[in-house]
Enzyme design. Structure first.
Site, short mmCIF file in Angstrom:
data_model
loop_
_atom_site.label_atom_id
_atom_site.label_comp_id
_atom_site.label_asym_id
_atom_site.label_seq_id
_atom_site.Cartn_x
_atom_site.Cartn_y
_atom_site.Cartn_z
N SER A 1 0.80 -1.22 0.00
CA SER A 1 0.00 0.00 0.00
C SER A 1 0.84 1.28 0.00
O SER A 1 0.28 2.37 0.01
CB SER A 1 -0.95 0.01 1.21
OG SER A 1 -0.22 -0.13 2.41
N THR B 1 -2.05 3.99 4.19
CA THR B 1 -1.02 4.99 3.90
C THR B 1 -0.10 5.14 5.09
O THR B 1 -0.55 5.01 6.22
CB THR B 1 -1.73 6.35 3.67
OG1 THR B 1 -2.53 6.23 2.51
CG2 THR B 1 -0.76 7.50 3.54
N THR C 1 1.85 6.99 -0.26
CA THR C 1 0.94 5.85 -0.47
C THR C 1 0.90 5.45 -1.94
O THR C 1 1.20 6.26 -2.82
CB THR C 1 -0.49 6.25 -0.03
OG1 THR C 1 -1.34 5.11 -0.04
CG2 THR C 1 -1.09 7.31 -0.93
N ARG D 1 -6.51 8.52 -10.63
CA ARG D 1 -7.16 8.86 -9.35
C ARG D 1 -6.09 9.35 -8.35
O ARG D 1 -5.04 8.74 -8.18
CB ARG D 1 -7.87 7.64 -8.79
CG ARG D 1 -8.59 7.87 -7.44
CD ARG D 1 -7.74 7.45 -6.28
NE ARG D 1 -8.46 7.52 -5.00
CZ ARG D 1 -7.92 7.35 -3.81
NH1 ARG D 1 -6.63 7.10 -3.72
NH2 ARG D 1 -8.62 7.44 -2.71
N VAL D 2 -6.38 10.45 -7.70
CA VAL D 2 -5.50 10.98 -6.67
C VAL D 2 -6.25 10.97 -5.35
O VAL D 2 -7.40 11.41 -5.28
CB VAL D 2 -5.05 12.41 -7.03
CG1 VAL D 2 -4.29 13.04 -5.87
CG2 VAL D 2 -4.18 12.39 -8.29
N GLY D 3 -5.61 10.47 -4.32
CA GLY D 3 -6.26 10.42 -3.01
C GLY D 3 -5.93 11.66 -2.18
O GLY D 3 -5.52 12.71 -2.70
N ASP D 4 -6.11 11.52 -0.89
CA ASP D 4 -5.88 12.65 0.01
C ASP D 4 -4.41 12.90 0.32
O ASP D 4 -4.01 14.03 0.64
CB ASP D 4 -6.62 12.39 1.33
CG ASP D 4 -6.24 11.05 1.97
OD1 ASP D 4 -6.00 10.08 1.21
OD2 ASP D 4 -6.20 10.95 3.20
N THR E 1 -5.41 8.51 7.02
CA THR E 1 -5.39 7.28 6.23
C THR E 1 -6.83 6.85 6.04
O THR E 1 -7.72 7.27 6.77
CB THR E 1 -4.54 6.20 6.93
OG1 THR E 1 -4.49 5.04 6.09
CG2 THR E 1 -5.12 5.82 8.28
N GLY E 2 -7.05 6.02 5.05
CA GLY E 2 -8.42 5.56 4.77
C GLY E 2 -8.91 6.09 3.44
O GLY E 2 -8.11 6.43 2.56
N VAL E 3 -10.21 6.15 3.28
CA VAL E 3 -10.79 6.53 1.98
C VAL E 3 -10.53 8.01 1.73
O VAL E 3 -11.16 8.90 2.31
CB VAL E 3 -12.29 6.22 1.96
CG1 VAL E 3 -12.90 6.67 0.63
CG2 VAL E 3 -12.51 4.72 2.15
N GLY E 4 -9.60 8.26 0.82
CA GLY E 4 -9.10 9.62 0.62
C GLY E 4 -10.16 10.59 0.13
O GLY E 4 -10.09 11.79 0.43
#
Ligand code: ASP
Length: 339
Positions: A83, A199, A217, A227-230, A250-253
């Site tokens: 991850s 992350t 991450t 796709r870009v996360g947080d 961490t988690g669903v960005g």
């Protein structure tokens, strides 16, 4: 992942023996030698090894910024970690695409998003911060910059990750509909599910009282390409303000971005909340907006104020954080959670 979860279980049992828990389950500040607090904290069980690399910088009086960079490079290089960094699970189309950010106490920051073929995105993020007038470089532009800076282009998809991707393809065909993640956090709502993305977010305060943070991450497994996360979004996955403190997530960005999560945690601390209270409130903002989805949704926040006090909170049980300072090298604590 199963191995890591087993390790986590064992480590948490060990952690219960540590005298780390203060009011509200948060770790409290303990003075390091010389009266100043030097401490590093990071998300998840892989934070234990990462913290030790960071501590080797802090212990010799080094800068918090150097510590967090050195620390998060450990999981970035870990071939068993799917991850973060090299060996991260790829996107839906098989590309390993990495997000990272770094931030200093004075507001200096740098980030890369959807970066491919570079093993240590955190180092590129730091170059963005120190050698460009910009904050965030993405995709091919970020890769071009990294290569110009002398980073090596590499294949990051390991045989093990490629195999996992092939297995996933046997049963899944991720074709999201508009806003599917808002309506449904079930198997088809998000490609990675709640268990196969984690992350490393790391926060440190050095012996001179300087704060810094880093976050890196491979993001949500099997995500859409691009796709870009947080994690690379300053204020979402990471925020540091030397006057107040620092936070990471961490988690669903997507949910963290929607709520400017790490900035929110720091602002709550500015208003007088403890790190633990601030993380709790930031989690509740997400839960309140997702009453139906939050049973399956995971987001966790980790924070440290400028006194070195630490707090964490998550939606689901299972989120842990590692603490390292002069008195303990391998602390691992379970975060409190809503459910
Ligand atoms: N926050 C990361 C992302 O959404 C993934 C994670 O931490 O689980 O990309």
């Amino acid at each position: 992942m199963v191995d890591r979860r087993d390790f986590l279980k064992a480590s948490l049992l060990g952690a219960s023996a540590l005298a780390l828990t203060g009011k509200g389950g948060a770790a409290t500040a303990a003075p390091a030698s010389g009266g100043a607090v030097a401490r590093v904290i990071s998300t998840w069980d892989f934070g234990v090894a990462a913290n030790q690399a960071a501590w080797s910088v802090l212990a010799r009086g080094g800068h918090a910024l150097d510590a967090v960079e050195a620390g998060v490079m450990v999981p970035e290089a870990d071939l068993k970690n799917h991850s973060v960094g090299r060996a991260g699970y790829p996107d839906r189309d098989g590309h390993v695409s990495l997000d990272a950010s770094i931030m200093d106490a004075d507001g200096s920051c740098g980030a890369v998003a959807a970066l491919e073929h570079i093993a240590h995105p955190i180092q590129v993020a730091r170059r963005v911060m120190e050698r460009t007038p910009h904050v965030l470089l993405v995709g091919d532009g970020a890769l071009q910059f990294a290569l110009e800076q002398g980073f090596k282009r590499e294949e990051l998809l390991t045989p093990e990750s490629a195999q996992a991707w092939k297995e996933w393809q046997k049963t899944a065909h991720y074709q999201p509909t508009a806003n599917s993640e808002r309506r449904d956090y079930g198997k088809t709502g998000l490609p990675g599910g709640k268990d196969n993305h984690d992350t490393i977010g790391m926060l440190a305060i050095d012996a001179h009282g300087r704060l810094a943070g880093a976050c890196t991450t491979s993001g949500m497994a099997w995500k859409l390409r691009g796709r870009v996360g947080d994690s690379p979004v300053i204020g979402a996955g990471l925020y540091v303000d030397g006057e107040v403190g620092a936070a990471t997530s961490t988690g669903v960005g997507e949910e963290v971005i929607r709520n400017a999560g790490s900035f929110l945690v720091v602002e709550l601390m500015r208003q007088g909340r403890s790190p633990q209270e601030a993380c709790h409130e930031a989690v509740m903002r997400i839960v309140k907006k997702r009453p139906n989805a939050s049973k399956d949704l995971q987001v966790g926040f980790l924070a440290m104020n400028r006194a070195g006090e630490v707090g964490a909170f998550a939606i689901q049980p299972g989120f842990s954080y590692a603490v390292c300072d002069a008195t303990r090298q391998d602390g691992l604590l379970p975060a409190r959670s809503v459910f």
